[in-house]
Design a protein around this motif. Structure first.
Motif, PDB file in Angstrom:
ATOM      1  N   LYS A 141       0.838  -1.203   0.000  1.00 24.86           N
ATOM      2  CA  LYS A 141       0.000   0.000   0.000  1.00 24.86           C
ATOM      3  C   LYS A 141       0.875   1.256   0.000  1.00 24.86           C
ATOM      4  O   LYS A 141       0.570   2.239  -0.687  1.00 24.86           O
ATOM      5  CB  LYS A 141      -0.939  -0.003   1.201  1.00 24.86           C
ATOM      6  CG  LYS A 141      -2.012  -1.096   1.093  1.00 24.86           C
ATOM      7  CD  LYS A 141      -2.951  -1.057   2.269  1.00 24.86           C
ATOM      8  CE  LYS A 141      -3.997  -2.136   2.170  1.00 24.86           C
ATOM      9  NZ  LYS A 141      -5.001  -1.905   1.160  1.00 24.86           N
ATOM     10  N   ILE A 142       1.972   1.218   0.746  1.00 29.45           N
ATOM     11  CA  ILE A 142       2.903   2.352   0.771  1.00 29.45           C
ATOM     12  C   ILE A 142       3.523   2.530  -0.608  1.00 29.45           C
ATOM     13  O   ILE A 142       3.648   3.653  -1.118  1.00 29.45           O
ATOM     14  CB  ILE A 142       3.983   2.145   1.849  1.00 29.45           C
ATOM     15  CG1 ILE A 142       3.349   2.208   3.240  1.00 29.45           C
ATOM     16  CG2 ILE A 142       5.106   3.171   1.715  1.00 29.45           C
ATOM     17  CD1 ILE A 142       4.253   1.721   4.361  1.00 29.45           C
ATOM     18  N   SER A 143       3.896   1.422  -1.236  1.00 25.09           N
ATOM     19  CA  SER A 143       4.480   1.467  -2.569  1.00 25.09           C
ATOM     20  C   SER A 143       3.511   2.102  -3.565  1.00 25.09           C
ATOM     21  O   SER A 143       3.885   2.999  -4.329  1.00 25.09           O
ATOM     22  CB  SER A 143       4.862   0.049  -3.019  1.00 25.09           C
ATOM     23  OG  SER A 143       5.376   0.059  -4.322  1.00 25.09           O
ATOM     24  N   THR A 144       2.264   1.651  -3.546  1.00 23.37           N
ATOM     25  CA  THR A 144       1.254   2.206  -4.448  1.00 23.37           C
ATOM     26  C   THR A 144       1.073   3.699  -4.196  1.00 23.37           C
ATOM     27  O   THR A 144       1.023   4.499  -5.134  1.00 23.37           O
ATOM     28  CB  THR A 144      -0.081   1.457  -4.280  1.00 23.37           C
ATOM     29  OG1 THR A 144       0.116   0.083  -4.634  1.00 23.37           O
ATOM     30  CG2 THR A 144      -1.172   2.049  -5.154  1.00 23.37           C
ATOM     31  N   ALA A 145       0.988   4.090  -2.929  1.00 21.39           N
ATOM     32  CA  ALA A 145       0.796   5.508  -2.588  1.00 21.39           C
ATOM     33  C   ALA A 145       1.976   6.349  -3.076  1.00 21.39           C
ATOM     34  O   ALA A 145       1.777   7.418  -3.687  1.00 21.39           O
ATOM     35  CB  ALA A 145       0.607   5.671  -1.084  1.00 21.39           C
ATOM     36  N   LEU A 146       3.201   5.886  -2.841  1.00 22.38           N
ATOM     37  CA  LEU A 146       4.382   6.639  -3.285  1.00 22.38           C
ATOM     38  C   LEU A 146       4.448   6.712  -4.806  1.00 22.38           C
ATOM     39  O   LEU A 146       4.827   7.750  -5.367  1.00 22.38           O
ATOM     40  CB  LEU A 146       5.659   6.024  -2.718  1.00 22.38           C
ATOM     41  CG  LEU A 146       5.953   6.312  -1.254  1.00 22.38           C
ATOM     42  CD1 LEU A 146       7.184   5.537  -0.786  1.00 22.38           C
ATOM     43  CD2 LEU A 146       6.142   7.803  -1.012  1.00 22.38           C
ATOM     44  N   GLN A 147       4.102   5.621  -5.475  1.00 22.80           N
ATOM     45  CA  GLN A 147       4.101   5.636  -6.939  1.00 22.80           C
ATOM     46  C   GLN A 147       3.086   6.652  -7.461  1.00 22.80           C
ATOM     47  O   GLN A 147       3.353   7.375  -8.427  1.00 22.80           O
ATOM     48  CB  GLN A 147       3.806   4.239  -7.482  1.00 22.80           C
ATOM     49  CG  GLN A 147       4.930   3.253  -7.247  1.00 22.80           C
ATOM     50  CD  GLN A 147       4.522   1.809  -7.489  1.00 22.80           C
ATOM     51  OE1 GLN A 147       3.385   1.511  -7.837  1.00 22.80           O
ATOM     52  NE2 GLN A 147       5.465   0.905  -7.301  1.00 22.80           N
ATOM     53  N   MET A 148       1.919   6.714  -6.820  1.00 18.84           N
ATOM     54  CA  MET A 148       0.903   7.691  -7.241  1.00 18.84           C
ATOM     55  C   MET A 148       1.364   9.116  -6.956  1.00 18.84           C
ATOM     56  O   MET A 148       1.187  10.016  -7.781  1.00 18.84           O
ATOM     57  CB  MET A 148      -0.437   7.393  -6.559  1.00 18.84           C
ATOM     58  CG  MET A 148      -1.120   6.173  -7.117  1.00 18.84           C
ATOM     59  SD  MET A 148      -2.740   5.921  -6.332  1.00 18.84           S
ATOM     60  CE  MET A 148      -3.363   4.544  -7.269  1.00 18.84           C
ATOM     61  N   ILE A 149       1.984   9.329  -5.787  1.00 24.52           N
ATOM     62  CA  ILE A 149       2.489  10.664  -5.450  1.00 24.52           C
ATOM     63  C   ILE A 149       3.549  11.104  -6.457  1.00 24.52           C
ATOM     64  O   ILE A 149       3.536  12.246  -6.929  1.00 24.52           O
ATOM     65  CB  ILE A 149       3.040  10.692  -4.006  1.00 24.52           C
ATOM     66  CG1 ILE A 149       1.888  10.573  -3.010  1.00 24.52           C
ATOM     67  CG2 ILE A 149       3.872  11.950  -3.748  1.00 24.52           C
ATOM     68  CD1 ILE A 149       2.316  10.278  -1.582  1.00 24.52           C
ATOM     69  N   LEU A 150       4.465  10.206  -6.800  1.00 21.51           N
ATOM     70  CA  LEU A 150       5.497  10.551  -7.773  1.00 21.51           C
ATOM     71  C   LEU A 150       4.874  10.923  -9.113  1.00 21.51           C
ATOM     72  O   LEU A 150       5.309  11.880  -9.762  1.00 21.51           O
ATOM     73  CB  LEU A 150       6.496   9.403  -7.952  1.00 21.51           C
ATOM     74  CG  LEU A 150       7.579   9.637  -9.019  1.00 21.51           C
ATOM     75  CD1 LEU A 150       8.372  10.919  -8.749  1.00 21.51           C
ATOM     76  CD2 LEU A 150       8.494   8.433  -9.113  1.00 21.51           C
ATOM     77  N   MET A 151       3.832  10.214  -9.524  1.00 26.04           N
ATOM     78  CA  MET A 151       3.195  10.544 -10.804  1.00 26.04           C
ATOM     79  C   MET A 151       2.533  11.918 -10.729  1.00 26.04           C
ATOM     80  O   MET A 151       2.628  12.709 -11.672  1.00 26.04           O
ATOM     81  CB  MET A 151       2.175   9.468 -11.197  1.00 26.04           C
ATOM     82  CG  MET A 151       1.556   9.685 -12.562  1.00 26.04           C
ATOM     83  SD  MET A 151       2.724   9.887 -13.946  1.00 26.04           S
ATOM     84  CE  MET A 151       3.560   8.321 -13.932  1.00 26.04           C
TER      85      MET A 151
END
Length: 182
Positions: A121-131
């Motif tokens: 979930k942290i990975s998904t959130a960080l990936q979305m934030i980076l985008m």
């Protein structure tokens, strides 16, 4: 079909549109649609739990929609230039590993669904934030080097760690299934 599942379907349908907008350089539209889609990820899960509408369909649609949105966006951003290809391929490889484990488990009747891990979930959130940051820099006309290196490093580290932990979880389950009963 429940509202949480409808939101998942809408996110899934939005994924190729977001990717096309990113590739065409339509940063404002892409950022808006990506952000709305990312928000639906939190909303659909909240509604499903709150209204007790958790379903097998929703448990399959939600991660599929997330993976489609993130992977198509990262590939488009790499093709258009703001993100490096190695990062898009790393994010894609992690999701391929997770999907392969889930499909293999089902095919072999191992009875092991890869349950969401906190780091996933942290990975998904960080990936979305980076985008969002990447698309935001495109809207503001900021050079792509303005994307904070620390955010790229965080996405890289957490993406690798979550891929390893998901693979480890699957392998541990596989080994445990092969142990004779006491």
């Amino acid at each position: 079909m429940t509202l949480p599942n409808i939101l998942c379907v809408l996110r899934l349908l939005a994924a190729p549109i977001v990717a096309a907008l990113i590739y065409k350089g339509e940063a404002t539209l892409a950022a808006t649609l990506f952000a709305v889609s990312a928000i639906t990820d939190a909303v659909d899960g909240y509604l499903a739990r709150r209204w007790r509408q958790i379903s097998v369909l929703g448990q399959m649609l939600d991660p599929l929609a997330d993976k489609a949105l993130i992977n198509l966006s990262y590939i488009a951003a790499a093709a258009a230039g703001p993100l490096p290809w190695w990062l898009a391929l790393l994010v894609l490889a992690r999701d391929v590993i997770i999907l392969a484990g889930a499909l293999l488990s089902r095919a072999l009747h191992l009875g092991h669904d890869l349950l969401p891990l906190a780091i996933g979930k942290i990975s998904t959130a960080l990936q979305m934030i980076l985008m969002v940051v990447t698309l935001g820099s495109g809207i503001l006309g900021v050079n792509t080097f303005a994307i904070p290196e620390a955010l790229i490093v965080a996405v890289t580290v957490v993406t690798i760690a979550s891929g390893v932990l998901y693979a480890g979880s699957w392998l541990l389950h596989l080994v445990a299934r092969r142990q004779p009963a006491p």
